[in-house]
Motif scaffolding. Structure first.
Motif, PDB file in Angstrom:
ATOM      1  N   UNK A   1       0.841  -1.187   0.000  1.00  0.00           N
ATOM      2  CA  UNK A   1       0.000   0.000   0.000  1.00  0.00           C
ATOM      3  C   UNK A   1       0.885   1.250   0.000  1.00  0.00           C
ATOM      4  N   UNK A   2       0.437   2.284  -0.715  1.00  0.00           N
ATOM      5  CA  UNK A   2       1.186   3.541  -0.772  1.00  0.00           C
ATOM      6  C   UNK A   2       0.238   4.702  -0.521  1.00  0.00           C
ATOM      7  N   UNK A   3       0.576   5.508   0.489  1.00  0.00           N
ATOM      8  CA  UNK A   3      -0.152   6.746   0.777  1.00  0.00           C
ATOM      9  C   UNK A   3       0.765   7.906   0.425  1.00  0.00           C
ATOM     10  N   UNK A   4       0.251   8.841  -0.360  1.00  0.00           N
ATOM     11  CA  UNK A   4       1.007  10.007  -0.787  1.00  0.00           C
ATOM     12  C   UNK A   4       0.675  11.187   0.123  1.00  0.00           C
TER      13      UNK A   4
ATOM     14  N   UNK B   1      -1.410  14.866  -6.813  1.00  0.00           N
ATOM     15  CA  UNK B   1      -1.920  13.781  -5.975  1.00  0.00           C
ATOM     16  C   UNK B   1      -2.904  12.920  -6.755  1.00  0.00           C
ATOM     17  N   UNK B   2      -3.742  13.549  -7.558  1.00  0.00           N
ATOM     18  CA  UNK B   2      -4.682  12.801  -8.401  1.00  0.00           C
ATOM     19  C   UNK B   2      -3.916  11.962  -9.408  1.00  0.00           C
ATOM     20  N   UNK B   3      -2.851  12.521  -9.961  1.00  0.00           N
ATOM     21  CA  UNK B   3      -2.009  11.754 -10.893  1.00  0.00           C
ATOM     22  C   UNK B   3      -1.413  10.535 -10.197  1.00  0.00           C
ATOM     23  N   UNK B   4      -1.016  10.707  -8.930  1.00  0.00           N
ATOM     24  CA  UNK B   4      -0.454   9.587  -8.173  1.00  0.00           C
ATOM     25  C   UNK B   4      -1.486   8.479  -7.994  1.00  0.00           C
TER      26      UNK B   4
ATOM     27  N   UNK C   1      -3.981   5.987  -1.560  1.00  0.00           N
ATOM     28  CA  UNK C   1      -4.646   7.113  -0.901  1.00  0.00           C
ATOM     29  C   UNK C   1      -3.681   8.291  -0.889  1.00  0.00           C
ATOM     30  N   UNK C   2      -4.194   9.468  -0.555  1.00  0.00           N
ATOM     31  CA  UNK C   2      -3.316  10.620  -0.374  1.00  0.00           C
ATOM     32  C   UNK C   2      -3.868  11.505   0.731  1.00  0.00           C
ATOM     33  N   UNK C   3      -2.966  12.242   1.361  1.00  0.00           N
ATOM     34  CA  UNK C   3      -3.316  13.171   2.433  1.00  0.00           C
ATOM     35  C   UNK C   3      -2.607  14.491   2.200  1.00  0.00           C
ATOM     36  N   UNK C   4      -3.284  15.575   2.573  1.00  0.00           N
ATOM     37  CA  UNK C   4      -2.643  16.867   2.491  1.00  0.00           C
ATOM     38  C   UNK C   4      -1.802  17.116   3.739  1.00  0.00           C
TER      39      UNK C   4
ATOM     40  N   UNK D   1      -4.320  10.015   9.531  1.00  0.00           N
ATOM     41  CA  UNK D   1      -3.375   9.100   8.904  1.00  0.00           C
ATOM     42  C   UNK D   1      -3.623   7.671   9.374  1.00  0.00           C
ATOM     43  N   UNK D   2      -3.858   7.479  10.662  1.00  0.00           N
ATOM     44  CA  UNK D   2      -4.148   6.141  11.183  1.00  0.00           C
ATOM     45  C   UNK D   2      -5.398   5.561  10.511  1.00  0.00           C
ATOM     46  N   UNK D   3      -6.416   6.396  10.335  1.00  0.00           N
ATOM     47  CA  UNK D   3      -7.659   5.950   9.692  1.00  0.00           C
ATOM     48  C   UNK D   3      -7.396   5.519   8.246  1.00  0.00           C
ATOM     49  N   UNK D   4      -6.635   6.313   7.507  1.00  0.00           N
ATOM     50  CA  UNK D   4      -6.328   5.971   6.112  1.00  0.00           C
ATOM     51  C   UNK D   4      -5.471   4.712   6.044  1.00  0.00           C
TER      52      UNK D   4
END
Length: 200
Positions: free
Chosen positions: A79-82, A92-95, A102-105, A113-116
């Motif tokens: 899994x990868x979170x950006x 981020x959409x491109x990622x 997923x991505x986070x600002x 972050x824990x939830x994602x």
């Protein structure tokens, strides 16, 4: 869902963010590895398979896109979170299009972050379970028919004879013969039955 006992890699060129996230997630009984730039991250990914990579998107040199690519090439189920700044939403959409989960600002709240992360692990567990079942060919213990779950999903497929299954899956016809072991056993049984008949 618990996020404990997973191996994760945090990637960020901002030491304060890296340190604070690492400290918080270590308290969750996660095995936390850190990389201060994209080069370090890719080196770590090539050496170790991680459950999750959390990476900054914009970094000098090797960026988050390259880290994402390396992680997915190493194991598609990593899994990868950006993490991205407010001005990089299009990136981020491109990622996400390139396979990010997923991505986070930034700056992000640790609870978010824990939830994602928990959502990513649910998805990962499901993918691993599906991959496991795909390695198993269901065969009836009684009639030796085979269930084809490729279209209907696990446990929902139709049952086929061995011949029909091979024709359906491989496009090959089956010819029936006798292997040397079975031929020898058959001849032995015939000779035994013949000798018994002569004795009577």
């Amino acid at each position: 869902m618990s996020i404990r006992h997973r191996k994760i890699l945090l990637v960020d060129d901002e030491p304060l963010i890296l340190e604070s996230l690492s400290r918080e997630l270590t308290e969750d009984n996660l095995e936390v590895n850190r990389a201060t730039n994209g080069e370090e991250a890719i080196t770590a990914i090539e050496a170790t398979c991680f459950d999750l990579v959390v990476t900054d998107l914009v970094m000098p040199g090797v960026d988050g896109f390259q880290v994402l690519k390396a992680a997915k090439q190493r194991d598609a189920r990593t899994m990868v979170i950006i993490l991205t700044g407010y001005g990089n939403m299009e990136s981020a959409v491109d990622a996400l299009r390139l396979g990010a989960d997923d991505f986070l600002q930034k700056p992000c709240e640790i609870e978010e972050l824990r939830y994602r992360m928990a959502n990513c692990f649910v998805k990962q567990d499901l993918e691993r379970k599906v991959a496991f079942y795909e390695t198993i060919l269901p065969v009836c213990s009684w009639c030796r028919k085979i269930r084809d779950d490729r279209q209907e999903g696990h446990g929902q497929g139709q049952w086929y004879s061995l011949e029909a299954y091979l024709k359906r899956v491989k496009g090959v016809d089956v010819s029936h013969g006798c292997c040397p072991e079975c031929f020898a056993l058959t001849m032995k049984n015939i000779a035994r039955d013949k000798s018994k008949g002569e004795e009577t």
